[in-house]
Design a protein around this motif. Structure first.
Motif, short mmCIF file in Angstrom:
data_model
loop_
_atom_site.label_atom_id
_atom_site.label_comp_id
_atom_site.label_asym_id
_atom_site.label_seq_id
_atom_site.Cartn_x
_atom_site.Cartn_y
_atom_site.Cartn_z
N HIS A 169 49.49 25.66 35.39
CA HIS A 169 48.86 25.47 36.71
C HIS A 169 49.70 24.48 37.60
CE1 HIS A 169 46.12 28.03 34.20
NE2 HIS A 169 45.37 28.14 35.27
N SER A 170 50.72 23.76 36.83
CA SER A 170 51.00 22.61 37.73
C SER A 170 50.11 21.70 38.25
CB SER A 170 51.93 23.29 38.93
OG SER A 170 52.76 22.30 39.53
N CYS A 171 50.17 21.31 39.53
CA CYS A 171 49.40 20.23 39.90
C CYS A 171 47.91 20.81 40.32
CB CYS A 171 50.00 19.76 41.17
SG CYS A 171 50.27 20.82 42.68
N TRP A 172 47.73 22.17 40.11
CA TRP A 172 46.46 22.70 40.72
C TRP A 172 45.44 23.02 39.44
CZ3 TRP A 172 45.21 21.76 45.24
CH2 TRP A 172 46.16 21.77 46.17
N GLY A 173 45.74 22.45 38.07
CA GLY A 173 45.09 22.86 37.11
C GLY A 173 43.45 22.54 37.26
N ILE A 174 43.05 21.30 37.66
CA ILE A 174 41.70 21.06 38.04
C ILE A 174 41.09 21.96 38.92
CG2 ILE A 174 40.01 19.28 38.69
CD1 ILE A 174 41.27 18.53 36.20
N LEU A 175 41.65 22.28 40.01
CA LEU A 175 41.23 23.31 40.94
C LEU A 175 41.21 24.50 40.47
CD1 LEU A 175 40.70 24.36 43.92
CD2 LEU A 175 43.16 24.64 44.14
N ASN A 176 42.14 25.12 39.78
CA ASN A 176 41.87 26.52 39.22
C ASN A 176 41.36 26.69 37.76
OD1 ASN A 176 43.14 27.67 41.60
ND2 ASN A 176 45.14 27.24 40.87
N GLY A 177 40.92 25.49 37.20
CA GLY A 177 40.26 25.66 36.01
C GLY A 177 39.22 26.71 35.79
N PRO A 178 38.07 26.69 36.81
CA PRO A 178 36.94 27.41 36.60
C PRO A 178 37.26 28.77 36.60
CG PRO A 178 36.33 25.46 38.11
CD PRO A 178 37.99 25.39 37.80
N ALA A 179 37.88 29.42 37.63
CA ALA A 179 38.27 30.63 37.93
C ALA A 179 39.21 31.35 36.81
CB ALA A 179 39.17 30.90 39.23
N THR A 180 39.98 30.25 36.31
CA THR A 180 40.74 30.76 35.00
C THR A 180 39.95 31.03 33.99
OG1 THR A 180 42.80 29.39 35.73
CG2 THR A 180 42.67 29.96 33.33
N GLY A 181 38.93 29.92 33.50
CA GLY A 181 38.18 30.17 32.50
C GLY A 181 37.39 31.45 32.69
N ALA A 182 36.58 31.56 33.93
CA ALA A 182 35.73 32.74 34.14
C ALA A 182 36.26 34.12 33.91
CB ALA A 182 35.11 32.57 35.35
N ALA A 183 37.67 34.12 34.30
CA ALA A 183 38.40 35.27 34.16
C ALA A 183 38.81 35.64 32.81
CB ALA A 183 39.52 35.35 35.25
N LEU A 184 39.12 34.63 32.34
CA LEU A 184 39.55 34.77 30.80
C LEU A 184 38.22 35.11 29.93
CD1 LEU A 184 41.99 32.07 29.75
CD2 LEU A 184 42.30 34.67 29.75
N ALA A 185 36.99 34.78 30.14
CA ALA A 185 36.11 35.17 29.36
C ALA A 185 35.57 36.34 29.63
CB ALA A 185 34.79 34.08 29.97
N GLU A 186 35.82 36.77 30.88
CA GLU A 186 35.58 38.19 31.21
C GLU A 186 36.53 39.16 30.48
OE1 GLU A 186 33.72 37.06 35.64
OE2 GLU A 186 35.94 37.87 35.50
N LEU A 187 37.73 39.02 30.56
CA LEU A 187 38.92 39.48 29.98
C LEU A 187 38.52 39.82 28.39
CD1 LEU A 187 41.57 41.02 30.18
CD2 LEU A 187 42.66 38.88 29.74
N ILE A 188 38.30 38.57 27.94
CA ILE A 188 37.74 38.58 26.42
C ILE A 188 36.59 39.39 26.19
CG2 ILE A 188 37.08 37.03 24.60
CD1 ILE A 188 39.01 34.98 25.84
N LEU A 189 35.45 39.31 26.61
CA LEU A 189 33.96 39.99 26.35
C LEU A 189 33.95 41.15 27.12
CD1 LEU A 189 31.96 36.62 26.69
CD2 LEU A 189 32.48 37.86 24.66
N ASP A 190 34.55 41.36 28.27
CA ASP A 190 34.31 42.93 29.17
C ASP A 190 35.43 43.59 28.89
OD1 ASP A 190 31.97 41.65 29.64
OD2 ASP A 190 32.74 40.83 31.41
N GLY A 191 36.76 43.12 28.56
CA GLY A 191 37.96 43.82 28.43
C GLY A 191 38.49 43.95 29.82
N LYS A 192 38.10 43.35 31.00
CA LYS A 192 38.53 43.18 32.19
C LYS A 192 38.16 42.22 32.98
CE LYS A 192 39.16 45.97 36.54
NZ LYS A 192 40.80 45.90 36.38
N ALA A 193 38.86 41.22 33.82
CA ALA A 193 38.44 40.31 34.31
C ALA A 193 37.94 40.77 35.70
CB ALA A 193 39.65 39.34 34.64
N LYS A 194 36.85 40.16 36.23
CA LYS A 194 36.31 40.56 37.60
C LYS A 194 36.42 39.37 38.68
CE LYS A 194 32.67 43.34 35.31
NZ LYS A 194 33.20 42.67 33.77
N THR A 195 36.14 38.14 37.99
CA THR A 195 36.39 37.00 39.21
C THR A 195 37.65 36.97 39.86
OG1 THR A 195 35.10 35.59 37.63
CG2 THR A 195 36.54 34.58 38.94
N VAL A 196 38.85 37.34 39.37
CA VAL A 196 40.07 37.44 40.06
C VAL A 196 40.82 38.44 39.36
CG1 VAL A 196 41.20 35.42 38.77
CG2 VAL A 196 41.98 35.85 41.18
#
Length: 403
Positions: free
Chosen positions: A359-386
């Motif tokens: 994430h380079s210098c944008w880790g704090i900015l992009n942390g929430p969407a990264t986390g939400a998308a990964l949770a969706e990918l893991i639990l739902d099989g597909k990311a919806k947030t992004v």
């Protein structure tokens, strides 16, 4: 919130945690298969320094509407002991718009930061606040200013701090800031995740699927149905990752100062008591491999001295000889991918093993969407947030096959 450099810089002004950012010249600007016939085992996270997006997927997993899952975070040092505790915490809605895939991630994450702040009392818990962002150009040679102070500059900034008229780069609608360490810890606490201090030696794979992780000095395996590797610049230390892609470290320096008369720093805004009127200054970066232990990272004396010099040019309130207290002189390593995009998604050939890094210098900015998308990918099989397709680690294998 403020940014300044001898060439150009961004100044972000907000209530009580001004930030001066000096741009760098680097080359880089658990196995969750959920079988229907049994409940999933907790996910396991491996984090070298609890990157902001390590607690983020934990939070969104634990708050998932259909299948809330409380994971385990395996942390080598301590939560937020590296970049997630030493960054500036700057958030921008549209500063990544030149890259469409990254723009979608940043915009989704900026919106999630606002939602998290509302849910977790971010203003008090970790200093979330919208900010004005200015750019100033600090002159190489300081000369007394005979011109009146520009109306965009707050009173605590020296009138001679900018060799050119300051420019507004963001408004409270498009830029914001958090205290990164407090943000990371608040999200982690809200997730309810168990934190285990230890070093992950390898990911245990059986028949092409994740079975857990082996932790140094610990007997047996930490069982898991999914493993998320969020190790920042340390991600490539694992052989299974190194075979697919590279992640390099960019060493970035920062100092934190507390002025002798803190009430003079943007006194027209409400004070956030958790940040104690501190001023954050960062910059002076270079490409360098991160050491094995995040706790051993120290700043280069020359880089720290330059940050103090620039801070003093921006404001006399930031001079140590004028009574400014040095709260921190530090450095951290930003994780950079070879193509400049984050690496987010399931590792090729290993079901249930996911990665989030680069994430380079944008880790704090992009942390929430990264986390939400990964949770969706893991639990739902597909990311919806992004859409995570542009960030998939498999892209590196595809490029190799075309050579």
């Amino acid at each position: 919130l403020f940014a300044a450099s001898t060439e150009s810089s961004r100044v972000h002004q907000h209530n009580s945690f001004p930030c001066i950012h000096i741009p760098h010249t680097s080359r880089h600007p658990p196995s969750l298969r959920w079988p229907p016939f049994r409940p999933p085992r907790p996910a396991a996270w491996s984090s070298a320094a609890a990157a902001s997006w390590a607690p983020a997927p934990a939070y969104f997993l634990s708050t998932h509407a259909a299948a809330p899952t409380v994971p385990t975070l395996i942390e080598k040092c301590a939560p937020a002991c590296a970049a997630s505790g030493k960054a500036g915490g700057f958030l921008a809605l549209d500063w990544c718009d030149s890259t469409p895939a990254l723009s979608a991630l940043a915009r989704a994450s900026f919106a999630l930061h606002h939602r998290l702040a509302a849910s977790l009392d971010g203003a008090e818990a970790y200093g979330f606040r919208p900010v004005h962002t200015l750019s100033i150009c600090v002159p190489t040679v300081s000369t007394p200013s005979t011109s009146p102070t520009h109306p965009l500059l707050p009173a605590w900034v020296n009138p001679s701090a900018s060799a050119a008229p300051p420019r507004e780069l963001g408004t409270p609608e498009t830029t914001a800031q958090v205290h990164p360490g407090l943000f990371t810890k608040a999200v982690l606490a809200a997730s309810g995740a168990e934190v285990v201090i230890g070093e992950v030696e390898r990911v245990v794979v059986r028949d092409g699927r994740v079975a857990g992780v082996a932790v140094k000095g610990r007997d047996g395996v930490v069982d898991a149905d999914a493993v998320v590797l969020a190790l920042g610049p340390w991600t490539g230390r694992l052989e299974m990752v190194r075979e697919v892609f590279d992640v390099s470290g960019l060493k970035a320096h920062s100092i934190v100062l507390r002025p002798r008369e803190p009430e003079k720093i943007t006194p027209h805004r409400r004070r956030c008591s958790t940040l104690r009127w501190e001023v954050y200054i960062c910059g002076m970066s270079k490409d360098e491999d991160a050491p094995d232990d995040p706790a051993t990272i120290t700043g280069e004396p020359d880089s720290i001295a330059m940050l103090h010099k620039i801070a003093g040019k921006v404001s006399s309130h930031l001079k140590t000889e004028e009574g400014a207290e040095v709260v921190a002189e530090q450095a951290c390593y930003l994780p950079c991918s070879t193509d400049g995009l984050p690496i987010i998604g399931e590792m090729p050939g290993v079901k249930g093993c996911y990665v989030a890094t680069g994430h380079s210098c944008w880790g704090i900015l992009n942390g929430p969407a990264t986390g939400a998308a990964l949770a969706e990918l893991i639990l739902d099989g597909k990311a919806k947030t992004v859409d995570l397709a542009p960030f998939s680690p498999a892209r590196f294998l595809e490029r190799r096959s075309r050579r």
